[in-house]
Design a protein around this motif. Structure first.
Motif, short mmCIF file in Angstrom:
data_model
loop_
_atom_site.label_atom_id
_atom_site.label_comp_id
_atom_site.label_asym_id
_atom_site.label_seq_id
_atom_site.Cartn_x
_atom_site.Cartn_y
_atom_site.Cartn_z
N GLY A 23 -9.45 11.12 15.53
CA GLY A 23 -10.76 10.71 16.05
C GLY A 23 -10.71 10.35 17.52
N ALA A 24 -9.64 9.69 17.92
CA ALA A 24 -9.50 9.34 19.34
C ALA A 24 -9.37 10.58 20.20
N VAL A 25 -8.60 11.56 19.72
CA VAL A 25 -8.44 12.81 20.47
C VAL A 25 -9.76 13.56 20.54
N LEU A 26 -10.50 13.59 19.43
CA LEU A 26 -11.79 14.27 19.40
C LEU A 26 -12.76 13.65 20.41
N VAL A 32 -4.47 7.25 7.27
CA VAL A 32 -5.39 6.43 8.08
C VAL A 32 -5.01 6.52 9.55
N MET A 33 -3.72 6.39 9.83
CA MET A 33 -3.26 6.46 11.22
C MET A 33 -3.53 7.85 11.81
N LEU A 34 -3.30 8.89 11.03
CA LEU A 34 -3.55 10.24 11.51
C LEU A 34 -5.04 10.45 11.78
N MET A 46 0.84 -1.19 0.00
CA MET A 46 0.00 0.00 0.00
C MET A 46 0.88 1.24 0.00
N ASP A 47 0.26 2.31 -0.31
CA ASP A 47 0.97 3.57 -0.36
C ASP A 47 1.24 4.08 1.05
N ASP A 48 2.44 4.52 1.29
CA ASP A 48 2.81 5.01 2.63
C ASP A 48 1.98 6.22 3.03
N LYS A 49 1.67 7.08 2.07
CA LYS A 49 0.86 8.28 2.39
C LYS A 49 -0.54 7.89 2.84
N PHE A 50 -1.10 6.86 2.21
CA PHE A 50 -2.42 6.39 2.59
C PHE A 50 -2.43 5.85 4.02
N LEU A 51 -1.45 5.02 4.32
CA LEU A 51 -1.36 4.46 5.67
C LEU A 51 -1.15 5.54 6.71
#
Length: 55
Positions: free
Chosen positions: A16-19, A9-11, A1-6
């Motif tokens: 979302g967790a912080v929100l 997703v992680m970001l 997979m593309d590193d930018k995509f991963l």
């Protein structure tokens, strides 16, 4: 997979967790969603038990 995509997703997951951690409304929405899912699963479980016992 593309590193930018991963990385995106992680970001997004981290954001979302912080929100949810900092927002009372978001926490309530997550909690309500979990309760609705649990209720639906319990209803389906009861319905399946009834139909299997009638066979």
């Amino acid at each position: 997979m593309d590193d930018k995509f991963l990385f995106g997703v992680m970001l997004g997951m981290l954001g979302g967790a912080v929100l949810v951690t900092n927002s009372v409304k978001a926490r309530q929405a997550v909690r309500n969603g979990q309760e609705q899912m649990i209720d639906k699963m319990n209803e389906l479980g009861k319905h399946q038990k009834k139909s299997s016992s009638q066979e």
